[in-house]
Design a protein around this motif. Structure first.
Motif, PDB file in Angstrom:
ATOM      1  N   VAL A  66       0.846  -1.133   0.052  1.00 11.36           N
ATOM      2  CA  VAL A  66       0.203   0.020   0.084  1.00 11.36           C
ATOM      3  C   VAL A  66       0.924   1.231  -0.196  1.00 11.36           C
ATOM      4  CG1 VAL A  66      -1.594   1.361   1.270  1.00 11.36           C
ATOM      5  CG2 VAL A  66      -1.935  -1.274   1.063  1.00 11.36           C
ATOM      6  N   LEU A  67       2.037   1.131   0.709  1.00 17.13           N
ATOM      7  CA  LEU A  67       2.824   2.380   0.902  1.00 17.13           C
ATOM      8  C   LEU A  67       3.547   2.454  -0.653  1.00 17.13           C
ATOM      9  CD1 LEU A  67       4.261   4.593   2.373  1.00 17.13           C
ATOM     10  CD2 LEU A  67       5.968   2.965   3.266  1.00 17.13           C
ATOM     11  N   LEU A  68       3.871   1.422  -1.022  1.00 18.79           N
ATOM     12  CA  LEU A  68       4.661   1.576  -2.331  1.00 18.79           C
ATOM     13  C   LEU A  68       3.945   2.273  -3.354  1.00 18.79           C
ATOM     14  CD1 LEU A  68       6.986   0.605  -4.232  1.00 18.79           C
ATOM     15  CD2 LEU A  68       5.777  -1.467  -4.684  1.00 18.79           C
ATOM     16  N   LEU A  69       2.411   1.939  -3.242  1.00 19.32           N
ATOM     17  CA  LEU A  69       1.590   2.719  -4.373  1.00 19.32           C
ATOM     18  C   LEU A  69       1.411   3.987  -4.351  1.00 19.32           C
ATOM     19  CD1 LEU A  69      -0.796   2.272  -6.352  1.00 19.32           C
ATOM     20  CD2 LEU A  69      -2.348   2.107  -4.525  1.00 19.32           C
ATOM     21  N   LYS A  70       1.532   4.292  -2.919  1.00 15.68           N
ATOM     22  CA  LYS A  70       1.605   5.914  -2.623  1.00 15.68           C
ATOM     23  C   LYS A  70       2.973   6.526  -3.252  1.00 15.68           C
ATOM     24  CE  LYS A  70      -1.405   5.466   1.395  1.00 15.68           C
ATOM     25  NZ  LYS A  70      -1.726   5.738   2.728  1.00 15.68           N
ATOM     26  N   GLN A  71       3.939   5.798  -2.856  1.00 10.20           N
ATOM     27  CA  GLN A  71       5.060   6.621  -3.326  1.00 10.20           C
ATOM     28  C   GLN A  71       5.233   6.579  -4.929  1.00 10.20           C
ATOM     29  OE1 GLN A  71       7.345   3.496  -0.712  1.00 10.20           O
ATOM     30  NE2 GLN A  71       8.574   4.947  -0.452  1.00 10.20           N
ATOM     31  N   VAL A  72       4.736   5.616  -5.527  1.00 12.57           N
ATOM     32  CA  VAL A  72       4.737   5.463  -6.921  1.00 12.57           C
ATOM     33  C   VAL A  72       4.050   6.623  -7.462  1.00 12.57           C
ATOM     34  CG1 VAL A  72       4.183   4.125  -8.859  1.00 12.57           C
ATOM     35  CG2 VAL A  72       5.588   2.994  -7.162  1.00 12.57           C
TER      36      VAL A  72
END
Length: 254
Positions: A66-72
């Protein structure tokens, strides 16, 4: 499919097949983001290829995903999601029964299969919004014929192969612009397979085949010996199983 000017996210991209993919995609004119669990390896990858974007993230951890999606999203999004991260637990460490085997099986299934589904679901809306986009799932030669000493790893790749085929068909029915590719490598010379015997192909040749397949929109990309194993497993599954699992290999199970 065109690769130049595309943004590609590669999970498990700090070493082995993933790092080689990052190298060749950069050479093809793409922008590349890689993830991995080891910060030191990510930093080493960044030193080798300064244009890489690196993000520490565990492909099997839902909160990390979920955090990866936000960063991307803050980076402008991606056009291609390459699910490369995978784990293999050597059979010699725990056999194929018992508590240790079960715990390792959970880890393999979580990273090799369930983690892929979770990432695909999270990134699907983003990918759908692109003019041309894709998902790449790495399965294995062992999704056709299981290795008896790697029962749960083989099972995780079978699950991923069936899921990949179903996902592709589903998106095609919906007239989605998201293409779904499957990469099926044989035994590859990486750190993960260092203790395994047998003929091995280089990560460089695996990724060359992947890129050639992407450019031709060849959705199922069988590399090296996987092509022959696929044919023989359909003609004579018993013969192919015997060739993949010789007596000296099966002795490890005793």
């Amino acid at each position: 499919m065109k690769l130049r000017d595309k943004t590609i996210l590669i999970t498990g991209g700090s070493a082995g097949i993933g790092l080689e993919a990052a190298k060749q995609f950069l050479e093809a004119g793409a922008k590349v983001i890689i993830t991995g669990r080891n910060q030191v390896k990510l930093e080493e990858a960044k030193k080798r290829f300064p244009s890489l974007i690196t993000i520490k993230s565990d492909a099997g951890n839902q909160e990390d995903a979920v955090l990866l999606l936000k960063q991307v999203k803050t980076l402008g999004g991606i056009d291609i999601l390459y699910n490369n991260a995978g784990v293999l637990s050597p059979a010699s460490n725990f056999g194929v029964t018992g508590d240790a085997h079960y715990e390792n099986a959970l880890n393999e299934m979580n990273i090799n299969y369930l983690g892929v589904i979770h990432l695909n679901n999270l990134f699907m809306e983003m990918l759908q919004s692109r003019a041309e986009s894709a998902i790449i799932n790495t399965t294995s030669i062992l999704s056709y014929v299981p290795l008896n000493t790697e029962a749960t790893y083989s099972a995780s790749k079978v699950a991923l192969r069936f899921y990949t085929e179903a996902l592709r068909a589903h998106l095609q029915i919906l007239n989605s612009r998201v293409k779904v590719f499957e990469l099926l490598p044989p035994l590859v010379a990486t750190e993960m397979t260092a203790d395994m015997d047998g003929k091995k192909i280089t990560p460089e040749n695996v990724i060359k085949a992947l890129i050639a397949g992407l450019r031709k929109d060849r959705y199922t990309i069988r590399v090296g010996d996987t092509k022959l194993v696929y044919i023989l497993s359909r003609i004579s599954p018993r013969l192919m199983s015997g060739l993949m699992n010789p007596k000296k290999l099966n002795a490890l199970l005793k």
